[in-house]
Design an enzyme around this catalytic site. Structure first.
Site, PDB file in Angstrom:
ATOM      1  N   HIS A 131      54.935  -6.637  71.438  1.00 20.70           N
ATOM      2  CA  HIS A 131      56.062  -5.701  71.526  1.00 20.70           C
ATOM      3  C   HIS A 131      55.502  -4.304  71.268  1.00 20.70           C
ATOM      4  O   HIS A 131      54.508  -4.153  70.542  1.00 20.70           O
ATOM      5  CB  HIS A 131      57.063  -6.084  70.434  1.00 20.70           C
ATOM      6  CG  HIS A 131      58.367  -5.370  70.473  1.00 20.70           C
ATOM      7  ND1 HIS A 131      58.546  -4.120  69.946  1.00 20.70           N
ATOM      8  CD2 HIS A 131      59.578  -5.741  70.967  1.00 20.70           C
ATOM      9  CE1 HIS A 131      59.807  -3.744  70.105  1.00 20.70           C
ATOM     10  NE2 HIS A 131      60.455  -4.718  70.732  1.00 20.70           N
ATOM     11  N   ASP A 208      53.467 -10.611  63.454  1.00 17.59           N
ATOM     12  CA  ASP A 208      54.787 -10.115  63.839  1.00 17.59           C
ATOM     13  C   ASP A 208      55.700 -11.330  64.028  1.00 17.59           C
ATOM     14  O   ASP A 208      55.613 -12.040  65.027  1.00 17.59           O
ATOM     15  CB  ASP A 208      54.657  -9.300  65.133  1.00 17.59           C
ATOM     16  CG  ASP A 208      56.013  -8.890  65.699  1.00 17.59           C
ATOM     17  OD1 ASP A 208      57.049  -9.347  65.178  1.00 17.59           O
ATOM     18  OD2 ASP A 208      56.028  -8.127  66.679  1.00 17.59           O
ATOM     19  N   GLN A 211      60.338 -12.714  66.293  1.00 17.38           N
ATOM     20  CA  GLN A 211      60.993 -13.767  67.084  1.00 17.38           C
ATOM     21  C   GLN A 211      60.823 -15.158  66.485  1.00 17.38           C
ATOM     22  O   GLN A 211      61.631 -16.034  66.745  1.00 17.38           O
ATOM     23  CB  GLN A 211      60.426 -13.790  68.522  1.00 17.38           C
ATOM     24  CG  GLN A 211      60.728 -12.544  69.329  1.00 17.38           C
ATOM     25  CD  GLN A 211      62.223 -12.354  69.578  1.00 17.38           C
ATOM     26  OE1 GLN A 211      62.994 -13.319  69.622  1.00 17.38           O
ATOM     27  NE2 GLN A 211      62.644 -11.113  69.743  1.00 17.38           N
ATOM     28  N   LYS A 234      67.739 -10.503  63.737  1.00 19.48           N
ATOM     29  CA  LYS A 234      67.422 -11.586  64.681  1.00 19.48           C
ATOM     30  C   LYS A 234      67.592 -12.943  64.006  1.00 19.48           C
ATOM     31  O   LYS A 234      67.317 -13.977  64.575  1.00 19.48           O
ATOM     32  CB  LYS A 234      66.001 -11.413  65.211  1.00 19.48           C
ATOM     33  CG  LYS A 234      65.836 -10.130  66.049  1.00 19.48           C
ATOM     34  CD  LYS A 234      64.442 -10.011  66.587  1.00 19.48           C
ATOM     35  CE  LYS A 234      64.098  -8.614  67.058  1.00 19.48           C
ATOM     36  NZ  LYS A 234      64.692  -8.239  68.333  1.00 19.48           N
ATOM     37  N   CYS A 372      60.484  -4.130  75.987  1.00 16.85           N
ATOM     38  CA  CYS A 372      59.539  -3.436  75.087  1.00 16.85           C
ATOM     39  C   CYS A 372      58.163  -4.085  75.104  1.00 16.85           C
ATOM     40  O   CYS A 372      57.454  -4.092  74.085  1.00 16.85           O
ATOM     41  CB  CYS A 372      60.063  -3.365  73.650  1.00 16.85           C
ATOM     42  SG  CYS A 372      61.502  -2.328  73.491  1.00 16.85           S
TER      43      CYS A 372
HETATM   44  N1  PLP Z   1      58.323  -7.562  67.640  1.00 21.62           N
HETATM   45  C1  PLP Z   1      58.955  -8.401  68.468  1.00 21.62           C
HETATM   46  C2  PLP Z   1      58.217  -9.586  69.009  1.00 21.62           C
HETATM   47  C3  PLP Z   1      60.277  -8.171  68.820  1.00 21.62           C
HETATM   48  O1  PLP Z   1      60.909  -9.013  69.642  1.00 21.62           O
HETATM   49  C4  PLP Z   1      60.935  -7.040  68.275  1.00 21.62           C
HETATM   50  C5  PLP Z   1      62.322  -6.740  68.674  1.00 21.62           C
HETATM   51  O2  PLP Z   1      62.792  -7.137  69.709  1.00 21.62           O
HETATM   52  C6  PLP Z   1      60.244  -6.207  67.410  1.00 21.62           C
HETATM   53  C7  PLP Z   1      58.937  -6.494  67.108  1.00 21.62           C
HETATM   54  C8  PLP Z   1      60.887  -5.011  66.790  1.00 21.62           C
HETATM   55  O3  PLP Z   1      61.910  -5.405  65.946  1.00 21.62           O
HETATM   56  P1  PLP Z   1      62.908  -4.326  65.311  1.00 21.62           P
HETATM   57  O4  PLP Z   1      63.431  -3.522  66.460  1.00 21.62           O
HETATM   58  O5  PLP Z   1      63.966  -5.152  64.667  1.00 21.62           O
HETATM   59  O6  PLP Z   1      62.122  -3.506  64.358  1.00 21.62           O
END
Ligand code: PLP
Length: 414
Positions: A131, A208, A211, A234, A372
């Site tokens: 992401h 990370d 998900q 999430k 993203c």
């Molecule tokens: N990493 C992954 C794999 C994501 O799917 C997301 C959000 O969709 C993020 C990071 C960023 O999360 P946040 O916007 O809640 O900080």
């Protein structure tokens, strides 16, 4: 919805759905089908109630007050920390830092551990399926320190090429930061193997878990990651709250992230001494209400049963994959052996945006675009995908509605 048809493995979906008030609404005159759970999940009534209860009955700033409301608010806030520690199997409660979300957690590590340890010529490894929030902070750090960002390639199936990864590791590798489960491909990465190899090379590892945390069992000790980040929104919880888990000795050794109230022990104009963990990284008034309501989300997950949720979502993923594969002009992007309940797809000669708009007209919410993860789209030479992502309250009947909606969409646009 017919109750009998919706009782699937281990959980009564009908009873689960009753706990999510938003699922009663209609969109464009059709019952809402919410398949954008990877972006954010819907909230059960108990999470909404926890927010209302805090603001109605014990709204107060935490930690510093000695009055009853402040004590009640502090106890509820800290109870969430205990719940998160248990949920992630962290060894210590002070290893749980509340953040605004995954993005802030990654930035915190980049700005503290990263700035302290990464020097000119050092290397940081991320993967090709990250992401943007797990790309940009490292790019900024590399730019500042003249370090090198290296990328683990993705196979045609959407899995990480582990052999290539191991070749990227050198004595200069300082950080490996990879996604546990991809938001655009659904791939679950073998993080234990990735972490072990990184540690052998002397690097620290950031996982990370944005998900993965809602779908998989998270045990940060067994995983042996150095840092793990996720977002409450999430996980059926509120927006604006996340968690950074870090090993105590690393968190203790790192410089502070933000300065302000709460993160200090003593301040004079000459010198400031910093607070102990976890408060060292929680400067200022935190998002008290949402942290408190996050516990209600974790309680919901525990009560429903992580294993039950997983089985249900696996069944939905399998069913959706089989149904989608029967549409000749449709191609699934991301066919890894191990996936969370995320299906990304493209349709011949139809722009993903049009799929999204036409499905929305039928009450079906999917996400379209690059999610993203622009480098993933570049890797597969596509502008974007349509993505359906499933949660505990979704049903096979809703997947049938999606398939019907897609047939209608294809007919209209071809
Ligand atoms: N990493 C992954 C794999 C994501 O799917 C997301 C959000 O969709 C993020 C990071 C960023 O999360 P946040 O916007 O809640 O900080």
């Amino acid at each position: 919805m017919k109750e009998a048809a919706t009782i699937q493995k281990g959980i009564n979906v009908y009873a689960v759905r009753k706990q999510f008030p938003i699922l009663n609404r209609e969109v464009k005159g059709k019952p809402l089908v919410y398949f954008d759970n990877a972006a954010t999940s819907q909230k059960p009534q108990q999470v909404i109630d926890a927010l209302v209860n805090y603001y109605s009955n014990y709204n107060a700033n935490i930690h510093r007050g000695i009055h009853t409301l402040a004590e009640e608010a502090t106890a509820a806030y800290e109870a969430t920390r205990d719940a998160v520690q248990k949920f992630m199997h962290a060894a210590l409660r002070e290893e749980i830092i509340f953040t605004r979300g995954t993005t802030e957690g990654i930035n915190l590590v980049a700005y503290t551990w990263g700035r302290q340890h990464v020097k000119e010529g050092d290397e940081i490894i991320i993967s090709g399926m990250e992401h943007h929030s797990n790309i940009v902070p490292w790019q900024v750090l590399c730019g500042e320190k003249k370090a090198v960002l290296k990328i683990i390639p993705i196979t045609e199936e959407g899995e990480l090429d582990l052999e290539a990864y191991k070749k990227l590791l050198t004595s200069k590798t300082k950080i490996v930061s990879v996604v546990h489960a991809s938001n655009s491909l659904g791939t679950v990465n073998p993080v234990k193997e990735i972490i072990k190899a990184a540690h052998e090379a002397g690097a620290v590892v950031v996982i990370d878990g944005a998900q993965s945390t809602v779908h998989l069992d998270i045990d940060v000790q067994k995983m042996d990651c150095d840092f793990f980040v996720c977002s409450a929104h999430k996980l059926y919880g509120p927006t604006g709250v996340g968690v950074l888990y870090g090993k105590k000795k690393l968190l203790e050794s790192m410089p502070v992230f933000q300065g302000g109230g709460e993160m200090i022990k003593e301040v004079t104009f000459e010198k400031t001494t910093f607070n102990d963990l976890p408060y060292k990284y929680e400067a200022g008034t935190p998002n008290i209400a949402d942290v408190i309501a996050f516990k209600a989300a974790l309680d919901f997950i525990q009560k429903t049963g992580k294993e039950n949720i997983r089985l249900h979502e696996d069944e939905l993923l399998q069913y959706a994959t089989e149904q989608l594969q029967q549409i000749p002009s449709l191609k699934i992007i991301g066919t890894a052996k191990e996936k969370v309940s995320v299906v990304s797809f493209v349709i011949d000669k139809v722009h993903p945006q049009d799929i999204g708009i036409l499905l929305d007209n039928q009450g079906i919410a999917v996400r379209t675009g690059h999610h993203c993860t622009q480098p993933v789209m570049d890797r597969f030479c596509i502008p974007g995908t349509a993505r359906a992502s499933f949660a505990v309250y979704n049903t096979k009947e809703e997947i049938d509605a999606l398939i019907k909606g897609l047939h209608k969409t294809i007919k209209m646009l071809s």
